[in-house]
Design an enzyme around this catalytic site. Structure first.
Site, PDB file in Angstrom:
ATOM      1  CG  HIS A  56       5.231   7.228  -7.222  1.00 57.79           C
ATOM      2  ND1 HIS A  56       5.532   5.938  -6.821  1.00 57.79           N
ATOM      3  CD2 HIS A  56       3.887   7.329  -7.128  1.00 57.79           C
ATOM      4  CE1 HIS A  56       4.438   5.300  -6.508  1.00 57.79           C
ATOM      5  NE2 HIS A  56       3.407   6.116  -6.675  1.00 57.79           N
ATOM      6  CE  LYS A 114      12.311   8.409  -9.087  1.00 54.52           C
ATOM      7  NZ  LYS A 114      10.840   8.494  -9.147  1.00 54.52           N
ATOM      8  CE1 TYR A 165      12.607   1.646  -8.274  1.00 54.56           C
ATOM      9  CE2 TYR A 165      13.243   3.904  -7.837  1.00 54.56           C
ATOM     10  CZ  TYR A 165      12.458   2.812  -7.561  1.00 54.56           C
ATOM     11  OH  TYR A 165      11.513   2.881  -6.572  1.00 54.56           O
ATOM     12  CG  ASP A 214       0.500   4.776  -6.687  1.00 53.81           C
ATOM     13  OD1 ASP A 214       1.180   3.826  -7.157  1.00 53.81           O
ATOM     14  OD2 ASP A 214       0.997   5.742  -6.082  1.00 53.81           O
TER      15      ASP A 214
HETATM   16  C1  LIG Z   1      10.502   4.631  -2.970  1.00 52.41           C
HETATM   17  C2  LIG Z   1      10.836   4.079  -1.609  1.00 52.41           C
HETATM   18  C3  LIG Z   1       9.893   3.432  -0.838  1.00 52.41           C
HETATM   19  N1  LIG Z   1      10.239   2.937   0.390  1.00 52.41           N
HETATM   20  C4  LIG Z   1       9.209   2.226   1.166  1.00 52.41           C
HETATM   21  C5  LIG Z   1       7.945   3.014   1.430  1.00 52.41           C
HETATM   22  C6  LIG Z   1       6.884   1.922   1.475  1.00 52.41           C
HETATM   23  O1  LIG Z   1       6.833   1.357   2.774  1.00 52.41           O
HETATM   24  C7  LIG Z   1       7.395   0.862   0.510  1.00 52.41           C
HETATM   25  C8  LIG Z   1       6.758   0.925  -0.855  1.00 52.41           C
HETATM   26  O2  LIG Z   1       6.827   2.283  -1.291  1.00 52.41           O
HETATM   27  P1  LIG Z   1       5.995   2.712  -2.550  1.00 52.41           P
HETATM   28  O3  LIG Z   1       4.622   2.109  -2.505  1.00 52.41           O
HETATM   29  O4  LIG Z   1       6.110   4.218  -2.712  1.00 52.41           O
HETATM   30  O5  LIG Z   1       6.813   2.009  -3.734  1.00 52.41           O
HETATM   31  P2  LIG Z   1       6.555   2.180  -5.294  1.00 52.41           P
HETATM   32  O6  LIG Z   1       5.097   2.300  -5.571  1.00 52.41           O
HETATM   33  O7  LIG Z   1       7.323   1.090  -5.934  1.00 52.41           O
HETATM   34  O8  LIG Z   1       7.192   3.593  -5.657  1.00 52.41           O
HETATM   35  C9  LIG Z   1       8.362   3.687  -6.437  1.00 52.41           C
HETATM   36  O9  LIG Z   1       8.039   3.340  -7.748  1.00 52.41           O
HETATM   37  C10 LIG Z   1       7.817   4.405  -8.654  1.00 52.41           C
HETATM   38  C11 LIG Z   1       7.621   3.835 -10.040  1.00 52.41           C
HETATM   39  C12 LIG Z   1       8.926   5.389  -8.621  1.00 52.41           C
HETATM   40  O10 LIG Z   1       9.427   5.886  -9.628  1.00 52.41           O
HETATM   41  C13 LIG Z   1       9.382   5.821  -7.308  1.00 52.41           C
HETATM   42  O11 LIG Z   1      10.804   5.810  -7.322  1.00 52.41           O
HETATM   43  C14 LIG Z   1       8.938   5.050  -6.151  1.00 52.41           C
HETATM   44  O12 LIG Z   1       7.970   5.889  -5.581  1.00 52.41           O
HETATM   45  O13 LIG Z   1       8.817   1.112   0.397  1.00 52.41           O
HETATM   46  C15 LIG Z   1      11.501   3.050   0.906  1.00 52.41           C
HETATM   47  O14 LIG Z   1      11.782   2.575   2.022  1.00 52.41           O
HETATM   48  N2  LIG Z   1      12.445   3.709   0.159  1.00 52.41           N
HETATM   49  C16 LIG Z   1      12.173   4.216  -1.074  1.00 52.41           C
HETATM   50  O15 LIG Z   1      13.081   4.791  -1.722  1.00 52.41           O
END
Ligand SMILES: Cc1cn([C@H]2C[C@H](O)[C@@H](COP(=O)(O)OP(=O)(O)O[C@H]3O[C@H](C)C(=O)[C@H](O)[C@H]3O)O2)c(=O)[nH]c1=O
Length: 182
Positions: free
Chosen positions: A62, A72, A132, A170
Site C-alpha cells: 500500500h 511510516k 505504525y 489487495d
Molecule cells: C489505513 C487506514 C485504514 N482505515 C480504514 C479503511 C478500512 O475500512 C479499514 C481497513 O483498511 P485497510 O484494509 O486498508 O487496512 P490495511 O490493509 O491494514 O492497510 C494498511 O496496512 C498497510 C500494511 C499499510 O502500510 C497501510 O498503511 C495501510 O494501508 O480501516 C482508516 O480508517 N484509516 C487508515 O489510516
C-alpha cells in the site's frame, strides 16, 4: 536508539535500547528529538495506526499518492511479521527494489518507510499486533496498491503464497507492470 541503513536510501532500521531489569524491560518506543537527530528526517508524525492479524495474513503493498504520500514508522508489539518496503520513488537508483526485515516483539526493531515507498507485511506468528506512525493523514481517495504476490516484485513473504490471506482490495490490486503503465 541506533539507526541501521538498508540498501534503499532513507529507509532505515531502528534498533532500540532495551533496558531490562528484574521487573521486565523498558524502552523509548519513539523519541522525536533523537529520531530526527539520527535520521535527519524533518517531518512530523500526525497519526498512529494499529492492526492485528492472524498467521499467513499479508497486508499491502500500500501507499498513498502525491501530496497524500505517507512516511511510516512501523513496529510489532506482539508476534512476528516480515515487513517489506518497496522503493516507488521516481528516479530512485533502487526503483522497484524492496527490502524486507523481520519485526517482532522479540527484536523490537522498527522500520522507517519514507514517503514514496509501498509498504506491506506478512504475519509469521499465530497473531501479530502492528503499530505504525504516519506523517500524513489517511486519504482513501489517494490510496494506491500493488498486488503483494506480484511476480515482478517477487517478494518472498516467507509464508506459503497459496495460503496467503488477503483483503478483497489487495486480491484485486494491480500488478507492478500495470502500476508502471498507469
Ligand atoms: C489505513 C487506514 C485504514 N482505515 C480504514 C479503511 C478500512 O475500512 C479499514 C481497513 O483498511 P485497510 O484494509 O486498508 O487496512 P490495511 O490493509 O491494514 O492497510 C494498511 O496496512 C498497510 C500494511 C499499510 O502500510 C497501510 O498503511 C495501510 O494501508 O480501516 C482508516 O480508517 N484509516 C487508515 O489510516
Amino acid at each position: 536508539m541506533e539507526i541501521i541503513k538498508t540498501p534503499l536510501k532513507d529507509c532505515v532500521i531502528i534498533k532500540n535500547n532495551i533496558i531490562s531489569d528484574n521487573r521486565g524491560y523498558f524502552f523509548e518506543s519513539f523519541n522525536e528529538k533523537k529520531f530526527k537527530a539520527l535520521t535527519g528526517w524533518d517531518g512530523h508524525f500526525v497519526q498512529d495506526n494499529q492492526s492485528q492479524s492472524s498467521f499467513s495474513v499479508v497486508r499491502g503493498i500500500h501507499f498513498q499518492k502525491g501530496e497524500f504520500a505517507q512516511a511510516k514508522l512501523v513496529r510489532v508489539v506482539q508476534g512476528k511479521v516480515l515487513d517489506v518496503a518497496v522503493d516507488l520513488r521516481p528516479g530512485s537508483d533502487t526503483y522497484g527494489q524492496h527490502f524486507s526485515i523481520e519485526l517482532s516483539d522479540d527484536n523490537q526493531y522498527q522500520l522507517f518507510v519514507p514517503r514514496g515507498f509501498g509498504h506491506g507485511f506478512s504475519v509469521l506468528s499465530p497473531t501479530a499486533t502492528f503499530l505504525y506512525k504516519c506523517d500524513n493523514g489517511y486519504n482513501k481517495s489517494a490510496e494506491g496498491g500493488i498486488h503483494p504476490l506480484d511476480k515482478t516484485l517477487n517478494i518472498d513473504w516467507r509464508i506459503n503464497a497459496a495460503d496467503a490471506i488477503l483483503s478483497e482490495k489487495d486480491s484485486n490490486a494491480p500488478s507492478f507492470e500495470d502500476y508502471l503503465n498507469n
